[in-house]
Structure formats: structure tokens, C-alpha cells
Design a protein around this motif. Structure first.
Motif, PDB file in Angstrom:
ATOM      1  N   PRO A   1      -1.029 108.258  22.038  1.00  0.00           N
ATOM      2  CA  PRO A   1      -0.589 109.154  20.955  1.00  0.00           C
ATOM      3  C   PRO A   1      -1.567 109.148  19.784  1.00  0.00           C
ATOM      4  O   PRO A   1      -2.473 108.315  19.699  1.00  0.00           O
ATOM      5  N   ARG A   2      -1.355 110.083  18.867  1.00  0.00           N
ATOM      6  CA  ARG A   2      -2.295 110.266  17.762  1.00  0.00           C
ATOM      7  C   ARG A   2      -2.297 109.087  16.805  1.00  0.00           C
ATOM      8  O   ARG A   2      -3.335 108.748  16.240  1.00  0.00           O
ATOM      9  N   ASN A   3      -1.146 108.431  16.604  1.00  0.00           N
ATOM     10  CA  ASN A   3      -1.128 107.316  15.645  1.00  0.00           C
ATOM     11  C   ASN A   3      -1.981 106.143  16.131  1.00  0.00           C
ATOM     12  O   ASN A   3      -2.542 105.405  15.320  1.00  0.00           O
ATOM     13  N   ILE A   4      -2.112 105.979  17.439  1.00  0.00           N
ATOM     14  CA  ILE A   4      -2.995 104.924  17.955  1.00  0.00           C
ATOM     15  C   ILE A   4      -4.450 105.262  17.656  1.00  0.00           C
ATOM     16  O   ILE A   4      -5.245 104.387  17.284  1.00  0.00           O
ATOM     17  N   HIS A   5      -4.815 106.542  17.776  1.00  0.00           N
ATOM     18  CA  HIS A   5      -6.178 106.940  17.440  1.00  0.00           C
ATOM     19  C   HIS A   5      -6.462 106.726  15.952  1.00  0.00           C
ATOM     20  O   HIS A   5      -7.572 106.312  15.587  1.00  0.00           O
ATOM     21  N   ARG A   6      -5.477 107.013  15.096  1.00  0.00           N
ATOM     22  CA  ARG A   6      -5.663 106.741  13.666  1.00  0.00           C
ATOM     23  C   ARG A   6      -5.920 105.252  13.446  1.00  0.00           C
ATOM     24  O   ARG A   6      -6.798 104.865  12.660  1.00  0.00           O
ATOM     25  N   HIS A   7      -5.132 104.435  14.119  1.00  0.00           N
ATOM     26  CA  HIS A   7      -5.282 102.991  13.945  1.00  0.00           C
ATOM     27  C   HIS A   7      -6.655 102.507  14.420  1.00  0.00           C
ATOM     28  O   HIS A   7      -7.274 101.660  13.769  1.00  0.00           O
ATOM     29  N   VAL A   8      -7.119 103.032  15.525  1.00  0.00           N
ATOM     30  CA  VAL A   8      -8.429 102.620  16.046  1.00  0.00           C
ATOM     31  C   VAL A   8      -9.540 103.006  15.080  1.00  0.00           C
ATOM     32  O   VAL A   8     -10.471 102.233  14.819  1.00  0.00           O
ATOM     33  N   ILE A   9      -9.446 104.205  14.501  1.00  0.00           N
ATOM     34  CA  ILE A   9     -10.472 104.652  13.553  1.00  0.00           C
ATOM     35  C   ILE A   9     -10.468 103.774  12.305  1.00  0.00           C
ATOM     36  O   ILE A   9     -11.523 103.378  11.798  1.00  0.00           O
ATOM     37  N   LEU A  10      -9.284 103.444  11.793  1.00  0.00           N
ATOM     38  CA  LEU A  10      -9.210 102.605  10.596  1.00  0.00           C
ATOM     39  C   LEU A  10      -9.622 101.162  10.885  1.00  0.00           C
ATOM     40  O   LEU A  10     -10.157 100.486  10.003  1.00  0.00           O
ATOM     41  N   SER A  11      -9.372 100.681  12.090  1.00  0.00           N
ATOM     42  CA  SER A  11      -9.712  99.287  12.404  1.00  0.00           C
ATOM     43  C   SER A  11     -11.212  99.047  12.477  1.00  0.00           C
ATOM     44  O   SER A  11     -11.680  97.940  12.210  1.00  0.00           O
ATOM     45  N   GLU A  12     -11.988 100.089  12.869  1.00  0.00           N
ATOM     46  CA  GLU A  12     -13.449  99.999  12.969  1.00  0.00           C
ATOM     47  C   GLU A  12     -13.889  98.901  13.945  1.00  0.00           C
ATOM     48  O   GLU A  12     -14.941  98.279  13.762  1.00  0.00           O
ATOM     49  N   ILE A  13     -13.084  98.643  14.968  1.00  0.00           N
ATOM     50  CA  ILE A  13     -13.461  97.709  16.030  1.00  0.00           C
ATOM     51  C   ILE A  13     -14.310  98.469  17.042  1.00  0.00           C
ATOM     52  O   ILE A  13     -13.854  99.464  17.635  1.00  0.00           O
ATOM     53  N   LYS A  14     -15.522  98.023  17.242  1.00  0.00           N
ATOM     54  CA  LYS A  14     -16.493  98.795  18.020  1.00  0.00           C
ATOM     55  C   LYS A  14     -16.031  99.018  19.450  1.00  0.00           C
ATOM     56  O   LYS A  14     -16.189 100.107  20.009  1.00  0.00           O
TER      57      LYS A  14
ATOM     58  N   SER B   1       7.466  99.710   6.851  1.00  0.00           N
ATOM     59  CA  SER B   1       8.782 100.069   6.320  1.00  0.00           C
ATOM     60  C   SER B   1       8.818 101.465   5.716  1.00  0.00           C
ATOM     61  O   SER B   1       9.902 102.028   5.543  1.00  0.00           O
ATOM     62  N   LEU B   2       7.659 102.040   5.378  1.00  0.00           N
ATOM     63  CA  LEU B   2       7.654 103.369   4.777  1.00  0.00           C
ATOM     64  C   LEU B   2       8.061 104.451   5.774  1.00  0.00           C
ATOM     65  O   LEU B   2       8.615 105.481   5.376  1.00  0.00           O
ATOM     66  N   GLU B   3       7.762 104.250   7.058  1.00  0.00           N
ATOM     67  CA  GLU B   3       8.175 105.189   8.106  1.00  0.00           C
ATOM     68  C   GLU B   3       8.189 104.447   9.441  1.00  0.00           C
ATOM     69  O   GLU B   3       7.293 104.611  10.276  1.00  0.00           O
ATOM     70  N   PRO B   4       9.195 103.599   9.666  1.00  0.00           N
ATOM     71  CA  PRO B   4       9.173 102.722  10.850  1.00  0.00           C
ATOM     72  C   PRO B   4       9.354 103.448  12.170  1.00  0.00           C
ATOM     73  O   PRO B   4       8.859 102.993  13.199  1.00  0.00           O
ATOM     74  N   ASP B   5      10.039 104.580  12.171  1.00  0.00           N
ATOM     75  CA  ASP B   5      10.274 105.276  13.436  1.00  0.00           C
ATOM     76  C   ASP B   5       9.012 105.950  13.947  1.00  0.00           C
ATOM     77  O   ASP B   5       8.681 105.849  15.144  1.00  0.00           O
ATOM     78  N   GLU B   6       8.317 106.637  13.076  1.00  0.00           N
ATOM     79  CA  GLU B   6       7.083 107.327  13.473  1.00  0.00           C
ATOM     80  C   GLU B   6       5.891 106.378  13.495  1.00  0.00           C
ATOM     81  O   GLU B   6       4.998 106.511  14.334  1.00  0.00           O
ATOM     82  N   ASP B   7       5.839 105.444  12.555  1.00  0.00           N
ATOM     83  CA  ASP B   7       4.728 104.483  12.445  1.00  0.00           C
ATOM     84  C   ASP B   7       3.383 105.217  12.489  1.00  0.00           C
ATOM     85  O   ASP B   7       2.606 105.070  13.441  1.00  0.00           O
ATOM     86  N   PRO B   8       3.064 106.003  11.453  1.00  0.00           N
ATOM     87  CA  PRO B   8       1.886 106.898  11.523  1.00  0.00           C
ATOM     88  C   PRO B   8       0.565 106.165  11.677  1.00  0.00           C
ATOM     89  O   PRO B   8      -0.367 106.703  12.270  1.00  0.00           O
ATOM     90  N   LEU B   9       0.459 104.947  11.166  1.00  0.00           N
ATOM     91  CA  LEU B   9      -0.782 104.179  11.307  1.00  0.00           C
ATOM     92  C   LEU B   9      -0.684 103.131  12.407  1.00  0.00           C
ATOM     93  O   LEU B   9      -1.590 102.296  12.537  1.00  0.00           O
ATOM     94  N   CYS B  10       0.404 103.143  13.161  1.00  0.00           N
ATOM     95  CA  CYS B  10       0.614 102.238  14.299  1.00  0.00           C
ATOM     96  C   CYS B  10       0.387 100.776  13.899  1.00  0.00           C
ATOM     97  O   CYS B  10      -0.432 100.066  14.480  1.00  0.00           O
ATOM     98  N   MET B  11       1.161 100.346  12.919  1.00  0.00           N
ATOM     99  CA  MET B  11       1.032  98.973  12.439  1.00  0.00           C
ATOM    100  C   MET B  11       1.564  97.956  13.449  1.00  0.00           C
ATOM    101  O   MET B  11       1.301  96.757  13.312  1.00  0.00           O
TER     102      MET B  11
END
Length: 576
Positions: free
Chosen positions: A552-565, A372-382
Motif C-alpha cells: 500500500p501507499r503508506n508503506i511507500h511513504r514510510h520507506v521514502i522517509l526512512s531513507e534505508i538504501k 495516535s493521530l490516525e491509528p486506523d489509516e496509519d498514513p506513515l505506517c508507524m
């Protein structure tokens, strides 16, 4: 000569002078004993004149202390009671009492009188007192009802739009999807549902009585082991409000900026002890707390890591703007501003800890808050995670509602996680017994349609999914060209990354025998459609080649934060 001197010469004492018939006034006792004993008389004592209370008589001199209460009892709505009027009339009639009136006997200075009407008059007083009490009770009840109504209104406002109203509400299509409930932000709410309130709050209640904190918070519960809170120089500012949305930003003071520079130097030194030294001088510096939390987590100290993350959230929540609301869904934080990124990271880390702790419903609420903080951009790809948390929390209706509302403008069906999770949600919803049979059948048909569409669009998901669930596929399925190894190899790298992320996180949700048998039925239906030359198969193959060329870049951010090998291994080299 004064009257007092004349009394002394005559040898009289005060209170023993002869009284006239007009001075006979009695105390009417307003209790139940007076009515039971019947009419009684007693020696009357006159209040000294000049005080404005001449019409009130008492039997005991010490009752003069409460003379104001006695006078109030004889006055109702600004008018004196009937007994006082009767006594004033009797004082003017000195010839003889009326018929049926009181019988008086005079023996020296002692006068004994019996009034037959005394019980009636006391009854009148008692009735008037009861009326006053009823009026007080009724006003008290109305005030209590008014307070209850106010509480209900405040609860509705809080449940509907949070603590504040920075702007007009969102359209109905998004308001319910992004709505966050305060009570679900507290993990104790979910734990109490699982284990009971006594098991969760048994040891916390005595300790919380001694705690004093500057403000109430929703995201975390402050602990007595934390350092005393003092403002670290972090604040929030309202940038603008437009189209029903309010845009905020965190700001750093000069002292906080100096602490930030020290933090960057400590990170470059690659020494966690330098961050510990910095936290001794700035115990609520957010970035230092988050970085030390990661260091503790890498050392398998999960409890300390979670405690440091909660302290960082507490520091940021104390800096909220008065109009910033966690629940309304109308407040925005731009991720491109470096000061705002710490809040995103703190929320994500807290959500991860809650999921590992076994609180998927609370983690889902945090996921909705980040979205909800930024639903259009979704920077962390929630959007790559919210379906998983909804299934784990068994909140199938919310996942279906989100898919129905956002499919038109966000194309959620083009994400592998949503394509498979929504169909699974429909199937699990059809397994519930409390629904009507007709609704169960329609839900089951909807689930079968969606899973067939997902298998046609993403054929490379089936074989890795069966392998993750330790299920050996049928030879007709594994040997078919549509689901064979070629389907997994031919898909673009960006799509392989999304598939690896989904399977690494949600594969265990498909292990149920009923789910596997339902999946097997629909796989056979898809093979029939492929063999029959369904044009949908060719259309989906063309879309896969066009849509998933680069993530896109937000998917890469999400992958890095998820730490799924499995997903991290597919990241492009520039992100290592």
C-alpha cells in the motif's frame, strides 16, 4: 469654662490628676519574662475617653500606638477576657478590696499596686492565644493538605488523559496502547537518567531564567537564539466530535497562504538561499523550516537541521486548539488534508533526530503520538517502526501488550518486523533475573513458539539476517531448500521490501551470542518440522503469495522517509 482651661488655672498637667481605685488597670504582659518576674505593679495611664477604648490601660504612653492589638488580645470569640471583667468589677468596688485581694499603697499622685492573681490571668490569656495559634496552624495545615490533594487530582487527570478532555475516553483495549506521557516527550528526561541532571541541565538553567515565551510547550524547548515569536497565521479548528473522538484540522490565514506560495516558488528554483530569504520575513513558516532542515542535513549540519525542525514544531504547537491533547489518544488529524501533513512530517523528523541522538524511549513516545493521530489509516505506517524503538528502549512489555491488543483486528503477525520482534521481546524478557523461574520458563517457551512461526512464515529473512550480523550459517541450514537462496528469490517484491526495511533497521539487535544460540536452536526445530511435512509450511506458502502482491501507499511513504538504501532500492519506479 472647659476642663482644659480649669487644669491650666490650677497648674495641673494632663495625666497628673488624681485617680480613683476604679481607674487602676494594668497591662498584662504575655511573655515568659512576666511569669518569671512574678506580680509587678506600675503606674497606670488611662486612655482618653470618647474613643471606645476606655477599659484598656497601659503602663507606657507609647503603647497606645498598638492599642488595637492590645484590645484584640483581650477579646476572644467576640467576648472580653476574664481580666477585663475583673477590672471592671474592681472599678465599681471603692470601699475595700476583697480578702486575698490586691494591696494598694498611695503616695501623692503615684499609686503602687500588687495583684497576686496577675500571673494567673496572664496564663489564661497565654492559653487562649495558644489556642488561637493552634487553630490557625490547623486551618493552614488543612488548606495545605487540600492544595496537595488538588495537585494529586490534577496530576492523575494529566497522566491519565492529557491536558484536556475533548470527548469520552477510548475503550480500554486502545487507551493504554496509544497513551502518551508528557514527561517522555522531553529528551532531557531520558538523558538525565543516563548521565544525571547536573550534566544535562548544568548549562541550561542560568539561560532559562532570562527567557520569556508566550506559552509552555511539551514537544520542544524554545531557545534564546530563535527569532521572537509572532503568530504566522497558522491556527487549528475543531471539525467535529463523535464516538468519543475529536477531529481537528490546521488552517492557514491569507498571509500564511501568500508565504506558502512563495515557498513553492523557492522550492521550484532549487536554490536553498531563496528559502533563507523567505524565513527572514516569515521566521516561523513551517514548510520552509522543514525544507531548510533537510538541506542542512544533507550538508551534514545535524545541529542546525534539528534546531529548524524544533522551531517548526514550536510554531505548530503554539497554534493548537485548546481542546487538542497530545496524550489522550482521542484527537485525530486527517492526513489527506494538506495543512495537516506538515505536522506529521515534523514529528517524524524530530523522532528520527531523537533516535540518532541516543534517546530511543523519547523516540518511541513520538512514534506513539504519530500513530495516535490516525491509528486506523496509519498514513506513515508507524507500525513498521514502533517495534524497533520498543526493543531499543528495552520496553518489551509495551511491545508485547501492543501485539496482544491489536493482533486480532490488525494481523500484526503478518508483518515480518512484528513476527520477529515480538518473539525477540519474549526472549529478552525471559533473560531478566528478577522474574520467577516458572514465569521465565513460560516466557521462553512462548518466545520459541513465536520465532518458529516467524521462520516458517518468512523463511527469506534468515539468510540475509545472518549475513548482516556477520554470522556464517551451518551447511545443513544454508544447503536446505527451505532457507536457501530460492526462499529469498521466490518471495513477492512487496514482501522483499518489508524484509529489507526490517533488516536494514534492526539487524544489530540479533548480534548478541545468547540470542544467536537461541535462534540456532529454533532453526533446527523448523527444519525438522519441514522435513516431517508439517501442513503449516504449505499454508504459510499460500498466504505469502496472496497477501503480499502489492504494498500500500503508506508503506511507500514510510520507506521514502526512512531513507534505508536496501528498502529504497526496491521501490516501484513511479515513486522515484
Amino acid at each position: 469654662m472647659s476642663r482644659r482651661a480649669l487644669r491650666r488655672l490650677r497648674g495641673e498637667q494632663r495625666g497628673q490628676e488624681p485617680l480613683g481605685p476604679g481607674a487602676l488597670q494594668f497591662v498584662l504582659r504575655d511573655d515568659e519574662d512576666a511569669e518569671e518576674e512574678g506580680p509587678k505593679g506600675g503606674p497606670g495611664v488611662r486612655v482618653p475617653g470618647g474613643t471606645g477604648k476606655e477599659g484598656v490601660q497601659v503602663n507606657n504612653r507609647f503603647e497606645l500606638i498598638n492599642i488595637e492589638d492590645l484590645e484584640d488580645d483581650t477579646v476572644v470569640n467576640g467576648e472580653r477576657s476574664d481580666c477585663v471583667r475583673a477590672h471592671s468589677m474592681a472599678s465599681g468596688n471603692k470601699a475595700r478590696p476583697p480578702r486575698g485581694g490586691p494591696e494598694t499603697q498611695r503616695d501623692g499622685d503615684v499609686i503602687k499596686a500588687v495583684f497576686p492573681e496577675q500571673s494567673n490571668v496572664s496564663g489564661k490569656l497565654r492559653k487562649k492565644k495558644k489556642k488561637q495559634r493552634n487553630k490557625k496552624n490547623s486551618t493552614g495545615e488543612t488548606s495545605e493538605n487540600g492544595l496537595e490533594d488538588i495537585d494529586r487530582i490534577l496530576e492523575r487527570i494529566e497522566d491519565g488523559s492529557g491536558l484536556s478532555h475533548p470527548g469520552p475516553p477510548l475503550p480500554s483495549s486502545r487507551k493504554h496502547v496509544l497513551h502518551v506521557e508528557h514527561r517522555h516527550l522531553n529528551p532531557d528526561t531520558e538523558l538525565k537518567r543516563y548521565f544525571g541532571a547536573r550534566a544535562v541541565l548544568g548549562e541550561q538553567r542560568p539561560r532559562q531564567r532570562q527567557r520569556v515565551y508566550p506559552k509552555c510547550t511539551w514537544l520542544t524547548t524554545p531557545k534564546s537564539t530563535w527569532p521572537r515569536y509572532s503568530k504566522p497565521g497558522l491556527s487549528m479548528r475543531l471539525l467535529e466530535s463523535k464516538k468519543g473522538l475529536s477531529f481537528f484540522a490546521f488552517e492557514h490565514s491569507e498571509d500564511y497562504q501568500q508565504a506558502q506560495h512563495k515557498f513553492l516558488v523557492a522550492v521550484e528554483s532549487m536554490e536553498p538561499n531563496n528559502i533563507v530569504v523567505l524565513l527572514q520575513t516569515s521566521p516561523y513558516h513551517v514548510d520552509s523550516l522543514l525544507q531548510l532542515s533537510d538541506a542542512c542535513r544533507f550538508q551534514d549540519d545535524q545541529e542546525m537541521a534539528r534546531d529548524l525542525t524544533e522551531r517548526a514544531l514550536y510554531s505548530m504547537e503554539c497554534a493548537f486548539h485548546p481542546l487538542f491533547s497530545l496524550t489522550s489518544g482521542t484527537c485525530r488529524l486527517d492526513y489527506r488534508r494538506p495543512e495537516n501533513r506538515s505536522f506529521y512530517l515534523a514529528l517524524y523528523k524530530q523522532m528520527s533526530f531523537l533516535e540518532k541522538r541516543g534517546c530511543p524511549r523519547t523516540a518511541l513516545e513520538y512514534c506513539k503520538l504519530i500513530l495516535s493521530l490516525e491509528p486506523d489509516e496509519d498514513p506513515l505506517c508507524m507500525l513498521l517502526l514502533i517495534d524497533h524503538l520498543a526493543l531499543r528502549a528495552r520496553n518489551y512489555e509495551y511491545l508485547i501488550h501492543l501485539f496482544q491488543e491489536w493482533e486480532a483486528h490488525r494481523n500484526l503477525s503478518q508483518l515480518p518486523n512484528f513476527a520477529f520482534s515480538v518473539s525477540l521481546a519474549y526472549f529478552l524478557l525471559s533473560q531478566q533475573i528478577d522474574l520467577p523461574q516458572q514465569e521465565l520458563n513460560s516466557t521462553r517457551e512462548k518466545a520459541s513458539t513465536l520465532i518458529q512461526q516467524a521462520l516458517i512464515m518468512f523463511p527469506g529473512v534468515l539468510m540475509p539476517l545472518l549475513e548482516s550480523c556477520s554470522v556464517r550459517p551451518d551447511a545443513a541450514v544454508s544447503g536446505h531448500h527451505f532457507f536457501g537462496p530460492e526462499a529469498e528469490i521466490s518471495q513477492p517484491p512487496a514482501l522483499s521490501q518489508l524484509v529489507s526495511l526490517y533488516l536494514g533497521r534492526s539487524h544489530f539487535l540479533w548480534k548478541e551470542p545468547a540470542t544467536m544460540s537461541w535462534l540456532e536452536e529454533n532453526v533446527r526445530e523448523v527444519l525438522r518440522a519441514v522435513d516431517a511435512g508439517d501442513p503449516t509450511v504449505q499454508a504459510c506458502e499460500g498466504r505469502r503469495k496472496v497477501l503480499y502482491q502489492r504494498a500500500p501507499r503508506n508503506i511507500h511513504r514510510h520507506v521514502i522517509l526512512s531513507e534505508i538504501k536496501e528498502a529504497v532500492a526496491v521501490l516501484p519506479p513511479e515513486y522515484y
